[in-house]
Each structure stands twice: as structure tokens, then as C-alpha cells.
Design a protein around this motif. Structure first.
Motif, PDB file in Angstrom:
ATOM      1  N   ASP A 200       1.712   6.168  -7.165  1.00 48.66           N
ATOM      2  CA  ASP A 200       1.255   7.609  -7.738  1.00 48.66           C
ATOM      3  C   ASP A 200       0.934   9.442  -6.988  1.00 48.66           C
ATOM      4  O   ASP A 200       0.858   9.663  -7.875  1.00 48.66           O
ATOM      5  CB  ASP A 200       0.191   7.923  -6.630  1.00 48.66           C
ATOM      6  CG  ASP A 200      -1.520   7.656  -7.682  1.00 48.66           C
ATOM      7  OD1 ASP A 200      -1.249   6.655  -8.939  1.00 48.66           O
ATOM      8  OD2 ASP A 200      -2.671   7.656  -6.903  1.00 48.66           O
ATOM      9  N   GLU A 201       2.475   9.231  -5.959  1.00 44.23           N
ATOM     10  CA  GLU A 201       2.570  10.968  -5.955  1.00 44.23           C
ATOM     11  C   GLU A 201       3.646  11.080  -6.953  1.00 44.23           C
ATOM     12  O   GLU A 201       3.698  12.172  -7.057  1.00 44.23           O
ATOM     13  CB  GLU A 201       3.250  10.737  -4.594  1.00 44.23           C
ATOM     14  CG  GLU A 201       3.467  12.140  -4.066  1.00 44.23           C
ATOM     15  CD  GLU A 201       4.494  11.534  -2.877  1.00 44.23           C
ATOM     16  OE1 GLU A 201       4.338  10.636  -1.964  1.00 44.23           O
ATOM     17  OE2 GLU A 201       5.894  12.261  -3.095  1.00 44.23           O
TER      18      GLU A 201
ATOM     19  N   ILE B 147       2.472   1.735  -3.088  1.00 48.00           N
ATOM     20  CA  ILE B 147       1.664   2.350  -4.035  1.00 48.00           C
ATOM     21  C   ILE B 147       1.201   3.858  -4.076  1.00 48.00           C
ATOM     22  O   ILE B 147       1.235   4.326  -5.258  1.00 48.00           O
ATOM     23  CB  ILE B 147       0.134   1.412  -4.215  1.00 48.00           C
ATOM     24  CG1 ILE B 147       0.275  -0.283  -4.955  1.00 48.00           C
ATOM     25  CG2 ILE B 147      -1.307   2.338  -5.575  1.00 48.00           C
ATOM     26  CD1 ILE B 147      -0.507  -1.256  -4.503  1.00 48.00           C
ATOM     27  N   ALA B 148       1.482   4.500  -3.367  1.00 48.42           N
ATOM     28  CA  ALA B 148       1.040   5.409  -2.624  1.00 48.42           C
ATOM     29  C   ALA B 148       2.309   6.438  -3.418  1.00 48.42           C
ATOM     30  O   ALA B 148       2.140   7.473  -3.726  1.00 48.42           O
ATOM     31  CB  ALA B 148       0.892   6.144  -0.886  1.00 48.42           C
ATOM     32  N   LEU B 149       2.894   6.055  -2.520  1.00 45.45           N
ATOM     33  CA  LEU B 149       4.473   6.561  -3.432  1.00 45.45           C
ATOM     34  C   LEU B 149       5.265   7.312  -4.746  1.00 45.45           C
ATOM     35  O   LEU B 149       4.782   7.704  -5.385  1.00 45.45           O
ATOM     36  CB  LEU B 149       6.037   5.848  -3.120  1.00 45.45           C
ATOM     37  CG  LEU B 149       7.253   6.569  -3.186  1.00 45.45           C
ATOM     38  CD1 LEU B 149       7.145   8.050  -2.784  1.00 45.45           C
ATOM     39  CD2 LEU B 149       8.179   5.805  -2.617  1.00 45.45           C
TER      40      LEU B 149
ATOM     41  N   ASP C  55       1.002  -0.993  -0.741  1.00 45.34           N
ATOM     42  CA  ASP C  55      -0.265   0.145  -0.548  1.00 45.34           C
ATOM     43  C   ASP C  55       0.872   1.431  -0.053  1.00 45.34           C
ATOM     44  O   ASP C  55       0.486   2.388  -1.037  1.00 45.34           O
ATOM     45  CB  ASP C  55      -1.407  -0.054   1.142  1.00 45.34           C
ATOM     46  CG  ASP C  55      -1.921  -1.299   1.158  1.00 45.34           C
ATOM     47  OD1 ASP C  55      -2.225  -2.236  -0.237  1.00 45.34           O
ATOM     48  OD2 ASP C  55      -2.837  -1.670   2.228  1.00 45.34           O
ATOM     49  N   LYS C  56       1.858   0.999   0.186  1.00 46.51           N
ATOM     50  CA  LYS C  56       2.607   2.489   1.013  1.00 46.51           C
ATOM     51  C   LYS C  56       3.299   2.151  -0.301  1.00 46.51           C
ATOM     52  O   LYS C  56       3.733   3.334  -0.922  1.00 46.51           O
ATOM     53  CB  LYS C  56       3.526   2.149   2.038  1.00 46.51           C
ATOM     54  CG  LYS C  56       3.166   2.383   3.272  1.00 46.51           C
ATOM     55  CD  LYS C  56       3.568   2.217   4.300  1.00 46.51           C
ATOM     56  CE  LYS C  56       4.165   1.840   5.876  1.00 46.51           C
ATOM     57  NZ  LYS C  56       5.331   1.319   6.665  1.00 46.51           N
TER      58      LYS C  56
END
Lengths: 359, 359, 359, 359
Positions: free
Chosen positions: B195-196, B191-193, B188-189
């Protein structure tokens, strides 16, 4: 299988640690080179055992004999065979491990693969095999120096003691101390650490960094035989190596593309890049900037302590530390890294001669 | 030169990113294997573009056609040619870079080496070439699975977000998220990174870890063709790779021999080691323990930002970010790493068949 | 194994007689060559079936498609993949031999070796595979013609009808008749013999002679990769070939050294020999004189007669002649011999570029 | 380049006629073989100079030393290096030809290619290099004999004196006379002819025939590495060889398919052919019948007569016959032909081990 390296500048090595001799055939060395035997000896001396208090005390002169391929001091284009005779081969030292598998050595895997092994000093799996590579690498260096290419390796890390990054170093200082670190302050700390490790009858790992200057752009063959892929294979083929990285390496993983990209610019006729995270190689082909890479060496597996293990019959046994060994392998690994780099570059240099056909 | 890999299980790839097709010849695949086309497609799907929001949006089905070497569903021992036709090849997208050297791409080095290049999408230097490797790797996997050998890669790091070490992971979870990290919290982390990073029109690097289970002892050929040396070369031949380490790797440098050595013991018939800093390989030969290694990928060079560079005439130009690209390459790199590992193991497996002669 | 040829100019072929397609990857072709597709087609036409009354009547256009490695008409230095799709593949014609071993074909040996075979038209063992070689050879010829090297083969013998020796022939006449013998009187006799053989539902052997003009001195690598050794291997790798001789060949056995030796002399700048029993090659290296050699082809194994044999179960069976076959293979073998010669010379030409380093 | 042979059973030779030593590395010899040194010496003795009145009178014992790869009498799977030191190297004998190009020797071509040459006794181009091959071939024979494979060569023709065909010969008689022809009547005639030639200070050519019995079906790799193509290359790589034919060979050209085809039948479990024009090889793969082939040797180029030639400066010179040379090379070529055949078969035998995977 597996004892040859290279396509056009090709070497084949032979020999066991405590057999009659080690050696190498170099096939593909261009004709007409001055084969300076003093230089070859000097390179062998940088690798030889017993050279300082922080290396193994085995005594080998590592003197060599050229059996072929050189006529009146010049290479003739035919295979150059170089032989290094073993002298201080105390085979009796090894009878106690004849059927024991030393931890993290190749004893067990050789036995499984071949069903027989020359157990004396590790036989073929001994790092002594690299003497043959250093001799061959010296010949490759002679060829490359004529083209202006310069290869310099040095010890950049021992345990957790690290040397500053290479652009700030004076590489001409590397041979000025026994650990082969060009930064004298760091060198002192490294030597002290190795000495302490030696006294505790243990061993420690380290890192060798190598810089290749003045490589012409165009060396390397995509897609499988990329320049850094071959450099990586060559380094990983050295005993005790556990890792290879070039340019930004593992640290580059954390970077953004916008900071990692190397911007091109012109300096007179020359195409240059403002940074060099690429490590002088783009798409597997040299771009003319400095090539640089790091090679990680594990702590030497032979330690002067008792260790539990098994023997060939599967019984639990104790392996005791005897013999003469290095507390840290990297000072002697410096010329080996240079030799393998020289062999890789020499091979790609010859392969790239064919590119001239298009002109 | 450089487009073939392997000795007995040998592949040769061809094709450019925006040419008619990509493909591969596999020469040396044993006869009689069930060539499951669904499985090959499934492997290609794991690599194909446009599979999730964190990959490039180029649309390619990556459907393939087998032209030879398979008869009535089985391999015949003759060369298997697999072709992947290009469909969404928007060549016009690339006219703006026809004579510009994109920073940290292979544009400049190809031009120097060959004097000509297919600039569309990077031509041969595009990572699209790896589709051919994945197809070939799928065939190698079919051969290896019959022998019980299992190869599993996953994303272990993105930027500075790291996943726990593999012995604690459930590798069956890797395909359950789009970043291919088996540890869902870390995934999850990551993917978030990514995406950012994508939103900031930048890119980021990462690491892929690969585990090879159930390899028989005896694979690998000393001294140059050590198992880990070939694995290293194979990984370093993948686009954007900057480093390779196996077993204890670069961290092992800091260890003492007394903690790093892997003690042998017997478990029933099997020879095992209590720790596995050796990474399943000793003296370049597999010892039967898990083989594991890490591969470092740099941040993708194509970013959606303006960058300064030069063109073929040496003039200063601006390279603008256009096209469809990955913000982070590692999720799609997982099947590529597995494919190259499968090709290396398959090749050594065949070479090692000759060892049976001694019985 | 075994489907690649060459070191620097390397080809890998694939495909079965009645599969989807045949083809070849050429890896190592220098960049910047004009890849003239008309010329490649013209070469394929010289080999294709159905071209005259004395060849098989199978209808194949042998049109090809270049999938990679050529950009805007020029070679880019990356792999050139050429595909020839099969059209007139009447697989049903072959069901009668699915488990029968045709005498002097490869049916039995493929079955023993692989345990499976594509029996349709001989599968991979069919001479149709040579179409891929002719396409690759055409590319090699393009490279060599730029260097002024010319390769010309012709039919020198059919059964016991022999053509006069080459120095007396006008090689520009070879393509003027359907048997490809430059001596028109002999050609007529050969055609008549082949026609008679065809009517008697039998086949006959023949010899192809090849002349390579204007090769620079220095090509070929002692000691194993002598120029004539590679030419020999290349020729013996063509279907139905039983022998190879160069220069004085088997007849030279009967000569004395004093008559066989080729005296050197100078003609202006050029070093020449007064006779050429050496066939343009001394010590395995070209000397600048014409290279010439003969290749012996056996009578085609497929005959239109009933023959006794066995099947895969070991039962005695009758193999009946069906299908469409050549009464004599040599007219179509001429471009194949030229292609293989071109591939050998191109490879040595590239390897020899490295010799320039010494200047 | 060019000094290695083989893929899995690989040899690399080195050394010049009048240098310090000749030798060979064998890489890929299976572990566990009894390396019988007496047998290796015996093979070298069959090739060595000075063995009879019809060979050169140069005195060389051709004794050898094994430097590596053998431990307690057994092969270990690591490279076996065998060295043969030169003794009777009268280099002064050769100063008169230092800058002269001997007709039909390699002097001129080596000079063009390398720009330098060891002119003493032909240097690397001397047939003395084949001693290294014979030593390596002896090791290959040891491996093959364990598998029941037998290789026998003999002199089948000298000048125009021919021996009857092999099926009628008793091959155990070959070593009973100095010319190595198993047919004693023919042997006498051959010896008389060679003696006459020697007295007339001239030389003569000849043919060696080789029979390989008990080869399993399945050896050889289509399409380029056919068994007979490799045998051909291996034979053509021997000094003075001008031609190679197997099975029906050049005579087969004149035959009809209906007489040339070898009908299959069963003899108990074994698949056999009624005739053997195929020479034991079909589609490039052994079929289990006897493999047989002929090798044509030209008359030795060194004659005891004055010959016109040129020197390195292009001036006309006389080359006088001096030194010690063979009037006919074939008696000493018999073990060389056997050695090269053994190397080819050993290599294919190892490669074919991989075929067992399909079971």
C-alpha cells in the motif's frame, strides 16, 4: 524420453558412467563449419576428471571420436555423432552399492521408475553424462563464434566465499587457476576451503556465473520459450543444480520499480540501456546487452563418510564412502554451463533466422 | 514459435491484452474428466484484475467460454478450446506509447524481432496472457486431484518482508487475505508495504513459494527433461520472473554434503527421507516427498512516474506512467504459479503411464 | 495428442462438427504479412457445404473471426487464432446414431479409445474439421505467394473417369466447373457420374492431383522428414484418404531405371531435368522442378441406404441413411489438399532459412 | 533436422555410407525388455548387402555393437545406442562422381541445400542409412511381440509381376526364397525378371506389402497423427519409395460406398468387420482388424550404363555406371518396411498407455 535438447540445433546424448561409451548426436548443425577437433578436446579437458588436486582422481582421457557428419574437416549438415569411450571404469568399486540407495542420489528414483538400473557409478544419472554435452557445446561454440557471440562462465561462489560482481572482473583470467574464479584473491580462498573440505571427507556447494556477450537483439521466443526460460531449463538439467537466476535475480525482489527499470538510450547506432537489471533479456527476447545468470550447485552427494540408508528390500543399511569423487563440483561445472548456454543460444539463433523473411 | 507447452498434456495459448480475446487449446487432456466450469471460473477469479485494493483497477470479469472438447460436462479426449473475451480494453490509453519503448518492458525487443507490434497494453507480452494459462491449469488440476495430487502456492516474500518456512505454515489460510500469504501477521506487513509502495507511485518485487503434495515417485524424465528443469522453465516463462530454486536452492550452496544429504528410511510401506533438501526430486525424478520451490518476481516495470527513454526513431522521449497497474505482482501470481505447476505435473504424469508397460 | 501440425509454421486445430465452433491457432507465421480476410473467406467458400448440387446440402456460411495475431491488417508474429462458428448444427438429426456404430466411420474406434464421444455429426472425426485447415492454409498461401510459390490442386479422377495428365492441362480452368476438373470434357462426365451416384443413394471415390510450382531447390529435411514424406503424411491426415503417390508413383514400379532416371541439363542459369519422374523431389529435397502428387479418396461412408451394424452394447442394429452428405468428396477436397500442401511447404521454407547461415 | 522419428519411442540415426560408422539412438524403449542380440543380427542380415545373387555384391557384415542402455541383457529405460561400423568402404570407387550429379540421386539437392556433401557412396543419402533403422526396428519388434503384435512384410510386385492378395498367402513362406515373396510360383518369376534386368545392366521397381496382425483397437491419434498418416510418412521416408496406400488404397477410388463400407458384427466378445477395406484403421485409429498397406519402390537410380548429366560447374558430363548396386531394391526393403512399421506401432502403443487413465 528426455535425452534430447533443442529444436533446430538438437542434441541427443547416450551412455552410462561405466558402460562402453558415452556420446551425442548433434542434428541441425549448419553445414560448412570448420570442426576443429583440438578445440573440442580442449573443452573436454576443462571438464575431465583428475585435472587438479581439487577434483576427483578418476583417470579418464575423455578422448573422442567423430563417427559422422564431418567430411574433410567441415560439417556437412548431417548428424554429427561424437563418441567418448570409457576407460577407467572400475565396476567392482560399485558392487557394494548394487542394491543400496545412496542418500540424495538417483538410485531410489531410478529403481522406482524403471525397475532396473545400471548401478555402476550411478549409470545414466552420473554427471559423467555431461561430457557428451561439453563435446556438443564445443560445436555450438564454433558456430556462435563465427557470429561474434562469446560465452564465458566462472566460479562466483564456493560455500560462503563470494567473488565480486562480473562487470569488475577480467574474464580472461578464469582459466589461470584450478578453481576457475577470475578474481585471484578469491580463488585462493576458494581453493583453500575446498582443500579443507576434502580433508574432512565432506563436500561443499558453489555457484557458477555465466556471461554471454554480443548476442544480437531478437533471440528467444515468447511466451513459453523465453530465452531465460530455456537457459533456466538447460542449467537446471545439469547434475546437482538447485537454482537459476538471471539479471537482478532473487535480489531484484527487494528493489523498487523506479530503481530496477533499465533506461534506454542511443549510443551512435546502437540501442543501449543505462543499467542492466534485465540481464540482457526483455519479454523473453535478447535486447543486445550482456546476458548474465547464476547457477547454484548443491554439495556433491557422495561423501567419504558412513551414512544410514535403506536397500532395495527396505532394510536399514550403512552406505560407506568409497571411490573417487569431487569435494566441490563447480570448477568442473564451468565448461558444462558454457556448453549448455551455447546450445541454447545456437538453437535460438537458428530459429530466429526465419525472422529475416519479413524483410 | 514458443506459444505451446507440454508433450502429452499440451497447451497452446493465443491472444493480446487489448485484442478481441485470449484463449488456449488443451490437447491431450484424458477423456472422461468432469470439467467443472465453476472451478475454472474460481481459478480465473483468483488471477483477475481489480480483485482488491492492492491490484490493478482494470475491470475484467475474465468469464470464459468452452468452444470444444467437452460433451455433456465431460472431456472427450479431443482439444479443449477455452476463450476469454476482452471487455475493458481501453486502447486509447496506449496511443501515447505507440512508438515509445517503455523501460524494462518488451516494447523494444518485440520491435526488433518482429518489426511490428500491437502496442496496446503490451499486446502479446502483457501478463494478461497468463489468464489462458490459469484456465488450462484448472483443467490440469482437475485431472491431478483425481490422482490425489495437491498443488498450493502462496506469497512468501514482498520486498524484504519474508514469511516463515512452509513446513510451519497452514496452507489452508492462503486465501484468507488479499496478499495470499498464509501467515497472517506477515500478510499484514506485506499489505501495508504494498500500500505504501502504491502511494509512492512505485512498485516492488516478491516471491511465490509452491508446494506439491502427494506426487507419486517416478515423475520426471532424465537427463534434459528433469522434473525440476521443466518446473523451472515453466516458472521462468511467467512474466516478471527472474529466478527459480527448489529444495535447498541457493542457500544449499553454503551447506556441507554431510548435512545436505537426505537419509532414507522406511515408514511402514513407504520410503521416506528424514530431511528434504532434495525438494522431493532426485536425479530429476520425484521421490514421493513434498516438492517445493521458490519463484522470484521483479518489481512491475510500469510505474506512475516519468522516465527517460527513446522512441522507435531513436529520439529521447519521456514515458509517463498512465493506466492501471499492479504495485506488486505476486498476489495475483499465486494462481499462475499453481497453474504452470499443474501443467508440468500433468504432462509428466501422462508420460510416466508408459512406465507401467514393464509390469 | 495429434491435433497439431508443423515445426516452425505450426497449426493446432480444435472443434467438433456440431459443437459451438471450429478453429485453429497458427503459431510461427512470419510478421508483416498482409492478412487478406477476403482471400481467407474465398478459400473457405471453395470448401464449404451446399456450394453446388453435387455436394452436401448442409448450410454453413463458414464465416470466420480472427481473434488474435493480426494488428492493423498485418501479422505480428504472434499466434493467429481463427474461429468458425457453427450455425446449421441440427443435433437432433443424430440422436438415432448416438449408440450405433456407422460402418466405416470412426464411431467405434473413438468409443474404444476414449470411452466417450460427441456423436453429433461425427464430432471431432467429421471432415468439417478441415475448414480450420483451409483457413490456416490460406495464411500459408499468403506467405508462399510472396515468395512466388504457387499451389494448384484439381480433381483428376472420379470412379473410373480419369482426366489427362497435368502437363497438358490449363490449371486456370479448375474453378470453372463444380467438380473442379480443369478438363471440361472430363468434368462433364464426372458431374454426370456423381449425379447418377447421388440419385442411387450411393457414394463414389476419386483422386485429387496437386501441382506445386516454383518451389526453390533445397526444401525438405532428410532422412525422416523428407519433403514427400511430410506431404504424404499431411495428405493421409485428410478424412477419407487411402493413398498418396508422387512423381512416377505406383506406375513407376513397372519402369526400368534407364527410362525412369531424370537427366540433368542447364537452361541458362537454371539446373533442370529433361523428364520429371522424380516429381520435383530427390533424396527428400526439392530440386526446383514442379512437385506433383496424387491423393486417393475412398467413397464417402455415409450412404442413404440401410446398413447392418452393431451398437455400443454389441447388439445387431440397422443404421439408416439420414442427414445431408456428399455423394463424392473430391470437389470439396481440392482446397483442403492445397491447404495442407501450403502448410507443409511453408514449414519447410522457414526451416530452410537456417541453411543461409553457411553463406 | 529430420534425423529423428517418433514421440515416446523415438529414434535418431546418424552416419554416412562410407564414413566410420552408422548408428541409432533409441530413446523411450521401456525398461526390462530382453534385448536379444541374435535377433537384432538376424534382422540386419535380412537387409545386408551381398546376401544373394539378386542384391548388390558390396560386402558388409553389418555386425553391431550396443554402447548403452542395456544392462545384463535387459533394457534399462535409458537411451540404447547401436553402432554398425563400416568395413568394405571403397571410397576410391567414388572419386569419379565427386563433382558429378548422378541422375535421380540426391547429389544435386544435397549440394544446393548444404553447399557441401560427402559424395562417397551417396553419403548420408545412401540407403545404407536404413541399417540403423532395421536395428532400431528389431528392438521395437521385441517390445511389440511381448504384446502379441506381429508385423510381416513381403514382396508383392516386381515390375509388372504381381503376387496374389494377402489373405490367400502363407506369410510364413516369405523367407524361403531370395526375393521374399511368399507365393513360390510368383517368386520364381520375379527372380527370373530381376536376373534378366541385372544382366541388361538396368534396374526395376517393385512393391512391398505389409500386414500388422493383432494390433489392439485404439492406436493412432486424430486428426493429424492418424495411424495410417504416420505409417505413410514412415514408409515414404525410406529411400526410393514413391507411393503408399492402405486398405482399399487407389483401387478404392472406383468403388461405391455401398460395397466399400465394412459392416460390423460381433464374434463372441470381439467386434469385427465382415470386409476390411478400411485396412484395420477407421478415423485414424486401429479397430483391431489386420492393418495392411502397400509401398511402391522406384527402379534403383544407379544403373550400369552411361548417362548424360551435369557437374557442379554446370558442364555437361557423362556419368558411368560403376560400383556394386542392386538391380531391384525390394527384396532387401522387406525388413526395412517391417522395421519402420514396428517403430510407428511401438510409438502409438506407448502414447495410448495414457488412455488407461480414464478407467
Amino acid at each position: 524420453m528426455g535425452n534430447s535438447y533443442g529444436t533446430l540445433f538438437k542434441i541427443s546424448t547416450f551412455g552410462e558412467s561405466h558402460g562402453k561409451a558415452l556420446g551425442v548426436i548433434i542434428d541441425g548443425c549448419p553445414a560448412g563449419l570448420d570442426i576443429n577437433e583440438d578445440f573440442i578436446q580442449q573443452e573436454l579437458n576443462r571438464r575431465k576428471p583428475g585435472q587438479s588436486k581439487i577434483t576427483t582422481q578418476r583417470k579418464e582421457d575423455d578422448t573422442f571420436e567423430i563417427l559422422s557428419g564431418v567430411f574433410e574437416g567441415k560439417s556437412t549438415g548431417t548428424p554429427i555423432c561424437i563418441v567418448i569411450h570409457n576407460k577407467d571404469a572400475k565396476s567392482k568399486d560399485y558392487s557394494h552399492i548394487a542394491d543400496r540407495y545412496r542418500p540424495s542420489h538417483a538410485d531410489y528414483t531410478y529403481d522406482v521408475k524403471y525397475g532396473i538400473r545400471d548401478y555402476r557409478g550411478g549409470g545414466r544419472s552420473s554427471a559423467r553424462e555431461t561430457a557428451a554435452r561439453v563435446a556438443a557445446g564445443a560445436v555450438a561454440k564454433i558456430m556462435l563464434e563465427k557470429q561474434g557471440i562469446k560465452i564465458s562462465a566462472y566460479v562466483s561462489q564456493v560455500g560462503d566465499i563470494k567473488c565480486p560482481d562480473y562487470p569488475s572482473l577480467d574474464l580472461s583470467q578464469t582459466e589461470n587457476n584450478i578453481v576457475r574464479c577470475p578474481h585471484s584473491e578469491t580463488a585462493d580462498k576458494m581453493i583453500a576451503l575446498i582443500d579443507e573440505i576434502r580433508k574432512s571427507q565432506d563436500t561443499i556447494g558453489g555457484t557458477v556465473t555465466c556471461i554471454i556477450e554480443n548476442t544480437p537483439a531478437g533471440l528467444g521466443e515468447p511466451v513459453f520459450d523465453r530465452l531465460h526460460a530455456e537457459l533456466g531449463k538447460a542449467m537446471l538439467s545439469i547434475n546437482a543444480v538447485k537454482g537459476f537466476e538471471y539479471g537482478s535475480g532473487f535480489e531484484g525482489v527487494k528493489m523498487r520499480g523506479s530503481e530496477h527499470n533499465d533506461a534506454f538510450y542511443k549510443e551512435g547506432d546502437k540501442t543501449k540501456t543505462r543499467t542492466n537489471y534485465s540481464g540482457g533479456i526483455q519479454g523473453g527476447i535478447s535486447n543486445g546487452e550482456d546476458i548474465y545468470f547464476n547457477v547454484a550447485f548443491k554439495p556433491v552427494a557422495t561423501i567419504m563418510q558412513d551414512q544410514e540408508s535403506i536397500n532395495a528390500q527396505g532394510e536399514t543399511v550403512t552406505v560407506s564412502g568409497k571411490g573417487r569423487h569431487d569435494p566441490c563440483v563447480v570448477p568442473r561445472a564451468v565448461p558444462i554451463v558454457e556448453a549448455m548456454a551455447a546450445l541454447v543460444i545456437a538453437d535460438f539463433y537458428l530459429i530466429n533466422q526465419t525472422a529475416k523473411l519479413r524483410d
